[in-house]
Design a protein around this motif. Sequence first.
Motif, PDB file in Angstrom:
ATOM      1  N   LYS A  69       0.828  -1.209   0.000  1.00 18.18           N
ATOM      2  CA  LYS A  69       0.000   0.000   0.000  1.00 18.18           C
ATOM      3  C   LYS A  69       0.866   1.264   0.000  1.00 18.18           C
TER       4      LYS A  69
ATOM      5  N   CYS B  47       2.612   1.944  -3.299  1.00 13.56           N
ATOM      6  CA  CYS B  47       1.675   2.483  -4.294  1.00 13.56           C
ATOM      7  C   CYS B  47       1.327   3.932  -3.985  1.00 13.56           C
TER       8      CYS B  47
ATOM      9  N   THR C 246      -5.576  -3.053  -2.646  1.00  9.91           N
ATOM     10  CA  THR C 246      -4.291  -3.614  -3.069  1.00  9.91           C
ATOM     11  C   THR C 246      -4.230  -5.085  -2.673  1.00  9.91           C
TER      12      THR C 246
ATOM     13  N   ASN D 298      -0.672  -6.223  -6.962  1.00  7.13           N
ATOM     14  CA  ASN D 298       0.772  -6.104  -6.767  1.00  7.13           C
ATOM     15  C   ASN D 298       1.486  -7.452  -6.874  1.00  7.13           C
TER      16      ASN D 298
END
Length: 453
Positions: free
Chosen positions: A18, A21, A121, A153
């Motif tokens: 997280k 990102c 995510t 991811n």
Amino acid sequence: MAQIPRLVVAGLSSGVGKTTCMVGLTIALRRRGLKVASFKCGPDYLDPSYHHRASQQTCHNLDGWIMGQDAILETFQRASRDADIALIEGVMGLFDGASPRSPAGSSAEIARWLQAPVLVTVDASGMARTIAAIESGLLHFEPDLPVAGLITNFVGSQSHKNLLQEALRQLPVIGGLPKRPDLAFPERHLGLSTAREQAVPQAQLEAWADMVEEWFDIEQILEIAGNAPSLPTASDVMEQPSSTRCRIAYAWDEAFHFYYEDNLARLRRLGVELVPFSPIHDSRIPDADGLYLGGGYPELFATELANNSAMLASIHSFAERGKPIYGECGGLIYLCESLQDLDGKTHSMLGLLPGYVTMKDKLQALGYVEVETQDPSFLGDAGTRFRGHQFRYSTIVMDGSITESYKLRKRRNQELSREGFRKGQILGSYVHAHWASNPQICENFIQACEAFR
């Protein structure tokens, strides 16, 4: 009504990327000329240091259990006032919070209160059609939650990311990053290390932004954020006062930098001039009426703190004048007689509280607590209540004569304990208190400092 483009970057769990990102997306948006307001759900102090580096704006914590809905709305609107877009990083998994049976303190609760679309995510390594089962759970577990897309991811390739999109039935894959161990942020304790320049060079942050620009659909992200509905204007938006009521010096350097920004903002809005200083590098504290020693990592800089005899003498002189001194966690450690590090070496600290601290290699306390004061102090009368959070790797042995001003109740198991060590106008605790849970505490602290103007 306040129209603020916004979205929550949440996760299925901790460790799914997280923060990476958030950092990459924030810088990518700034490259487009946008001003980004950043927020972190929960009581975390570490991730916000990355958000600050990426956005060049102060990151604010949003914690539903500690702050409550009204304070969340006020803090969010105040901090987003001049921004083009607001990004909110979640905590742990999307539905994880203060209780396994309620949404209290979770990212989902914050998203619902802020009516913010959610990007979830996912660690998609070794996954294909199973992503559709995850999608189904996200859409049906709390159907009123505005889940708007997935970030997949740890994908193996662009083809892998496309395969995941093909498996989904409703949600779009708006991005996803491959594993890049060479660009991973350093970790310490339960999360990332702080984003100090020497530990995380700017080029590393920019590299993640480059990858976000390659792997994410930024136009779609902007569209999702822009479709967030208008929010009712928060009622408790305090303006800056016209005059200074008092000056409070607060520790700010490599060893001490864990503060809830909302606490500092409340002090400023109530007329406090906050003056930073470094217990490591400075020789004396600034001219002030009160002293605030926040949390941090004093154990990493124990030698430097112990050797700065001029600063130790300056704080002792301050204390002798009877001015209020408030220390939290790392600040409490600094107030004590000594600190024993993990190598067994003992370092002298301030000695203003008769306590002896020992660092441990395992976590000693973690979680939400509610405090009820047992005697009057500069925080308020006996019976004053507020909420906070503990996160420590140390233990403390305190002289039996010290006043224990706090009765602590753990949120998770309701276990009671005593804490909050007070000696005259010196008060130290392991609890990171959030004053949104009782705004009167902030006013009481200021009034105690005003007495020395």
